[in-house]
Design a protein around this motif. Structure first.
Motif, PDB file in Angstrom:
ATOM      1  N   TRP A   1      10.351  -1.860   5.075  1.00 55.68           N
ATOM      2  CA  TRP A   1      10.727  -2.273   3.726  1.00 55.68           C
ATOM      3  C   TRP A   1      12.122  -2.874   3.665  1.00 55.68           C
ATOM      4  O   TRP A   1      12.445  -3.584   2.707  1.00 55.68           O
ATOM      5  CB  TRP A   1      10.612  -1.103   2.752  1.00 55.68           C
ATOM      6  CG  TRP A   1       9.210  -0.587   2.648  1.00 55.68           C
ATOM      7  CD1 TRP A   1       8.762   0.661   2.950  1.00 55.68           C
ATOM      8  CD2 TRP A   1       8.050  -1.321   2.221  1.00 55.68           C
ATOM      9  NE1 TRP A   1       7.406   0.754   2.743  1.00 55.68           N
ATOM     10  CE2 TRP A   1       6.937  -0.450   2.303  1.00 55.68           C
ATOM     11  CE3 TRP A   1       7.824  -2.620   1.794  1.00 55.68           C
ATOM     12  CZ2 TRP A   1       5.646  -0.842   1.959  1.00 55.68           C
ATOM     13  CZ3 TRP A   1       6.540  -3.012   1.459  1.00 55.68           C
ATOM     14  CH2 TRP A   1       5.469  -2.132   1.535  1.00 55.68           C
TER      15      TRP A   1
ATOM     16  N   GLU B   1       7.309  -4.438  -7.491  1.00 57.78           N
ATOM     17  CA  GLU B   1       8.300  -3.559  -6.873  1.00 57.78           C
ATOM     18  C   GLU B   1       8.964  -2.754  -7.991  1.00 57.78           C
ATOM     19  O   GLU B   1       9.403  -3.326  -8.993  1.00 57.78           O
ATOM     20  CB  GLU B   1       9.335  -4.378  -6.129  1.00 57.78           C
ATOM     21  CG  GLU B   1      10.386  -3.583  -5.410  1.00 57.78           C
ATOM     22  CD  GLU B   1       9.859  -2.874  -4.184  1.00 57.78           C
ATOM     23  OE1 GLU B   1      10.067  -1.645  -4.109  1.00 57.78           O
ATOM     24  OE2 GLU B   1       9.273  -3.511  -3.312  1.00 57.78           O
TER      25      GLU B   1
ATOM     26  N   ARG C   1       5.510  -6.127  -3.607  1.00 59.42           N
ATOM     27  CA  ARG C   1       5.366  -5.622  -2.241  1.00 59.42           C
ATOM     28  C   ARG C   1       3.892  -5.405  -1.932  1.00 59.42           C
ATOM     29  O   ARG C   1       3.083  -5.197  -2.837  1.00 59.42           O
ATOM     30  CB  ARG C   1       6.146  -4.325  -2.054  1.00 59.42           C
ATOM     31  CG  ARG C   1       5.634  -3.167  -2.867  1.00 59.42           C
ATOM     32  CD  ARG C   1       6.469  -1.917  -2.582  1.00 59.42           C
ATOM     33  NE  ARG C   1       6.064  -0.825  -3.425  1.00 59.42           N
ATOM     34  CZ  ARG C   1       5.088   0.026  -3.130  1.00 59.42           C
ATOM     35  NH1 ARG C   1       4.422  -0.088  -2.016  1.00 59.42           N
ATOM     36  NH2 ARG C   1       4.779   1.003  -3.956  1.00 59.42           N
TER      37      ARG C   1
END
Length: 98
Positions: A69, A92, A31
């Motif tokens: 997200w 992540e 991410r």
């Protein structure tokens, strides 16, 4: 004059007949992480995001770069196009979320 009520419709190949938004962030492996101190809030990351999940706030009270997200796929395009290179892709936590 044709009677359209009697005409059969055939769908050839894979065709989506229902369009809904699905949460796609569950399979993300990495991410984006923004270093706010280096960010100039130019919005380049927002402009290039294919999922349109980036929000850039320039006001002092809410200043920052925010991601949705639930829909961020972790593609890394935002990190690649950032002119200040202040976005890095980090692993992540808890990769298997299903």
């Amino acid at each position: 004059m044709t009677n359209c009520g009697k005409t059969k419709k055939y769908l050839v190949g894979p065709v989506a007949t229902e369009f809904v938004a699905t949460k796609t962030g569950v399979w993300r492996v990495v991410r984006p992480d923004v270093n706010i101190d280096d960010c100039v809030f130019c919005g380049t990351c927002r402009k290039h995001c294919p999922a349109d999940v980036v929000t850039v706030e320039k006001e002092d009270a809410k200043k920052g770069v925010y991601f949705d997200w639930d829909y961020c796929k972790g593609c890394g395009i935002c990190a690649n196009v950032c002119p200040k290179q202040c976005i890095t892709m980090i692993p992540e936590e808890g990769v298997c979320k299903l």
